[in-house]
Design a protein around this motif. Structure first.
Motif, PDB file in Angstrom:
ATOM      1  N   CYS A 166       1.857   5.506  -9.894  1.00  0.00           N
ATOM      2  CA  CYS A 166       2.970   5.248  -8.963  1.00  0.00           C
ATOM      3  C   CYS A 166       2.523   4.357  -7.809  1.00  0.00           C
ATOM      4  O   CYS A 166       3.288   3.492  -7.358  1.00  0.00           O
ATOM      5  CB  CYS A 166       3.526   6.563  -8.417  1.00  0.00           C
ATOM      6  N   ALA A 167       1.309   4.558  -7.326  1.00  0.00           N
ATOM      7  CA  ALA A 167       0.792   3.720  -6.240  1.00  0.00           C
ATOM      8  C   ALA A 167       0.737   2.263  -6.678  1.00  0.00           C
ATOM      9  O   ALA A 167       1.083   1.347  -5.912  1.00  0.00           O
ATOM     10  CB  ALA A 167      -0.592   4.205  -5.808  1.00  0.00           C
ATOM     11  N   CYS A 169       4.130   0.830  -6.501  1.00  0.00           N
ATOM     12  CA  CYS A 169       4.492   0.565  -5.095  1.00  0.00           C
ATOM     13  C   CYS A 169       3.936  -0.786  -4.647  1.00  0.00           C
ATOM     14  O   CYS A 169       4.618  -1.563  -3.975  1.00  0.00           O
ATOM     15  CB  CYS A 169       3.933   1.656  -4.166  1.00  0.00           C
ATOM     16  N   TRP A 182       2.311   3.141   1.657  1.00  0.00           N
ATOM     17  CA  TRP A 182       2.523   4.390   0.917  1.00  0.00           C
ATOM     18  C   TRP A 182       1.588   4.477  -0.293  1.00  0.00           C
ATOM     19  O   TRP A 182       1.125   5.569  -0.667  1.00  0.00           O
ATOM     20  CB  TRP A 182       3.978   4.548   0.480  1.00  0.00           C
ATOM     21  N   ALA A 183       1.302   3.338  -0.912  1.00  0.00           N
ATOM     22  CA  ALA A 183       0.379   3.346  -2.057  1.00  0.00           C
ATOM     23  C   ALA A 183      -0.953   3.979  -1.658  1.00  0.00           C
ATOM     24  O   ALA A 183      -1.501   4.824  -2.385  1.00  0.00           O
ATOM     25  CB  ALA A 183       0.156   1.924  -2.564  1.00  0.00           C
ATOM     26  N   PHE A 184      -1.459   3.622  -0.486  1.00  0.00           N
ATOM     27  CA  PHE A 184      -2.760   4.161  -0.072  1.00  0.00           C
ATOM     28  C   PHE A 184      -2.636   5.600   0.420  1.00  0.00           C
ATOM     29  O   PHE A 184      -3.585   6.383   0.306  1.00  0.00           O
ATOM     30  CB  PHE A 184      -3.405   3.233   0.965  1.00  0.00           C
ATOM     31  N   ASP A 185      -1.486   5.947   0.952  1.00  0.00           N
ATOM     32  CA  ASP A 185      -1.208   7.339   1.305  1.00  0.00           C
ATOM     33  C   ASP A 185      -1.297   8.206   0.048  1.00  0.00           C
ATOM     34  O   ASP A 185      -1.978   9.243   0.009  1.00  0.00           O
ATOM     35  CB  ASP A 185       0.183   7.407   1.956  1.00  0.00           C
ATOM     36  N   LEU A 186      -0.631   7.743  -0.996  1.00  0.00           N
ATOM     37  CA  LEU A 186      -0.579   8.449  -2.274  1.00  0.00           C
ATOM     38  C   LEU A 186      -1.974   8.556  -2.901  1.00  0.00           C
ATOM     39  O   LEU A 186      -2.385   9.622  -3.365  1.00  0.00           O
ATOM     40  CB  LEU A 186       0.346   7.621  -3.175  1.00  0.00           C
ATOM     41  N   LEU A 187      -2.695   7.458  -2.892  1.00  0.00           N
ATOM     42  CA  LEU A 187      -4.021   7.433  -3.525  1.00  0.00           C
ATOM     43  C   LEU A 187      -5.016   8.345  -2.822  1.00  0.00           C
ATOM     44  O   LEU A 187      -5.968   8.812  -3.429  1.00  0.00           O
ATOM     45  CB  LEU A 187      -4.574   5.997  -3.534  1.00  0.00           C
ATOM     46  N   HIS A 191      -6.356   8.903   4.418  1.00  0.00           N
ATOM     47  CA  HIS A 191      -5.028   9.521   4.368  1.00  0.00           C
ATOM     48  C   HIS A 191      -4.414   9.640   5.757  1.00  0.00           C
ATOM     49  O   HIS A 191      -3.219   9.370   5.951  1.00  0.00           O
ATOM     50  CB  HIS A 191      -5.094  10.894   3.690  1.00  0.00           C
TER      51      HIS A 191
END
Lengths: 298, 298
Positions: free
Chosen positions: B74-75, B78, B123-128, A146
């Motif tokens: 959602c990821a 993205c 952002w996908a990995f931020d979200l995950l 993150h």
């Protein structure tokens, strides 16, 4: 000079780790993997992986084994490399030369370079989440992912690059230059340090100190980069010198002149080292790295 | 028709979740965030998020709450959207139109679109990995990240796109077309299903069955896409019809003709449903989704 030996040795450690953690160019996707490897292995100082390793060691503890930290260090270099590959594209900075070698799109075409960058970015997260690599708690791995994703993405490096491009040939207040530097360069440098610290199990006080250290050396690093771009030759840089001025980019020297800019780099380095007062001798490499950044400036 | 209602309702659920899990276009990076949101919110069937939700529900259990699964869903969207933004670039497929709207680079320029794609992927990995979203074990989150990264990257979607481009206007054996389909489209569709299943805590037998289901509907999906590209109008598709032939792309109809291709789509759908024999009625949406893919083909 001791720091040179240290940097050489650490760079070799990181580059040897690429052979373990980066796929070989073989199989169905060999051409694509070759394009990724080309830019990743094209040299570079490996600043982010080295900072990650040095931060982990400054904290110490049982997690600080190369096998636990090197996958993280390699992932950081994949992200840094992808950003260079995309920045060099004709649609962006349109650079033919990087580290004294042809840029990725010169060799693999624009589509090939865009996809090599996409592949490197995605591989970083593959590596960071790979259950076979490293013996860190899942919670720590998630925090590291993150931290890196936030720093690399739209509120960090990617967002900073957008601002940087939008600001070419425009005049804007100094605060905006700071925002560009913090996001485009500072965020991933700070995240490299934080990722190592999280892996080592740093406590909250250590994390805060190392985050501040990271922000200061990120700043110093960018100021020195601006200085070198203005004063060094293409041969010294391995990339086009004076390209900032040519692209109409705002830089520290453009705001403050060379002398005041050098002063500010020195000040950032001093503040970085000051963040480490409560760390023992295990933080010595971090102190030397801060000094080293300044010595590059003149 | 029941499946249409189901798809509408699920699509609305996913699109409402974007407002929670995708950053607003505001602050220093507002233009960049707007470019990301433009393509993400430009419509689309939301197949991958819906498959992720449906797979999680087919397994059931206490983890299967929207709050746990929607960030993952959602990821996935993205990542799918970033791939479209990059595929549409002049250096790749050079498409001006997507889902009946101007493509990202037409509105935000090439650099803006490359960076919007980079931002969406990151952002996908931020979200995950966001510790604030969802109540899944760290181990499960890590497995989901690794599954998605592997499918999206150089051995999956990105690698498949490289092969697809390299294969334009060349003739090659059918096996290569299968490799392209499996990696470019099949891998992320399968990972969408696996991610939902992992989140729900599926056991090994369920994971294997769902993986096979995913590979079959990924195949069906791609075959039907090939068919539609060959037979539908630009207005029906919302993107350039006949573009595969124009780009000299090998497709199922090019190998087998329309009729045999339809037969193969039908067969893949039947095999997909066959993978679900041991699942109860909670897997009904997965069965309906398989049928739906086939009905699109004629």
């Amino acid at each position: 000079m001791e720091i040179k030996n240290y940097l050489d040795e650490q760079r070799q450690l990181v580059e040897a780790a690429f052979e373990r953690f980066i796929p070989m160019a073989e199989g169905d996707f060999n051409n694509h993997l070759e394009a990724m490897r080309y830019s990743l292995l094209a040299g570079g100082k490996r600043v982010r992986p080295i900072l990650c390793l040095a931060a982990a060691r400054s904290v110490g503890g049982r997690n600080v084994q190369d096998d636990n930290i090197l996958p993280v260090a390699c992932a950081l270099e994949c992200i840094h490399t992808y950003s260079l590959v995309h920045d060099d594209l004709p649609a962006m900075d349109n650079d033919d030369l990087r580290r004294g070698k042809a840029t990725n799109h010169i060799l693999y075409g624009e589509a090939g370079a865009i996809l090599a960058g996409d592949g490197l970015l995605t591989w970083a997260f593959d590596l960071l989440s790979n259950p076979e690599y490293g013996n860190l708690d899942a919670e720590k791995k998630l925090l590291i992912i993150h931290c890196i994703a936030r720093a690399a993405g739209s509120f960090g490096m990617v967002g900073g690059q957008v601002l940087d491009i939008a600001s070419e040939n425009t005049s804007f207040p100094f605060e905006r230059l700071q925002t560009i530097h913090r996001s485009k360069t500072g965020a991933l440098i700070t995240a490299s340090i934080m990722a190592g610290a999280i892996a080592a199990g740093a406590d909250q006080k250590q994390l805060t100190a190392l985050e501040n250290y990271g922000m200061q050396i990120g700043l110093a690093f960018q100021i020195v980069d601006d200085l070198l771009n203005a004063t060094a030759t293409t041969e010294q840089l391995g990339k086009a010198a004076g390209s900032d001025a040519e692209h109409g980019k705002a830089t520290y020297p453009a705001y403050f002149g060379i002398e005041e800019t050098q002063k500010r780099a020195k000040q950032a380095v001093a503040e970085a080292k000051n963040c480490l007062v409560d760390f023992d001798d295990k933080a010595r490499p971090l102190r030397l790295l801060a000094d080293y950044i300044y010595t590059r400036s003149h």
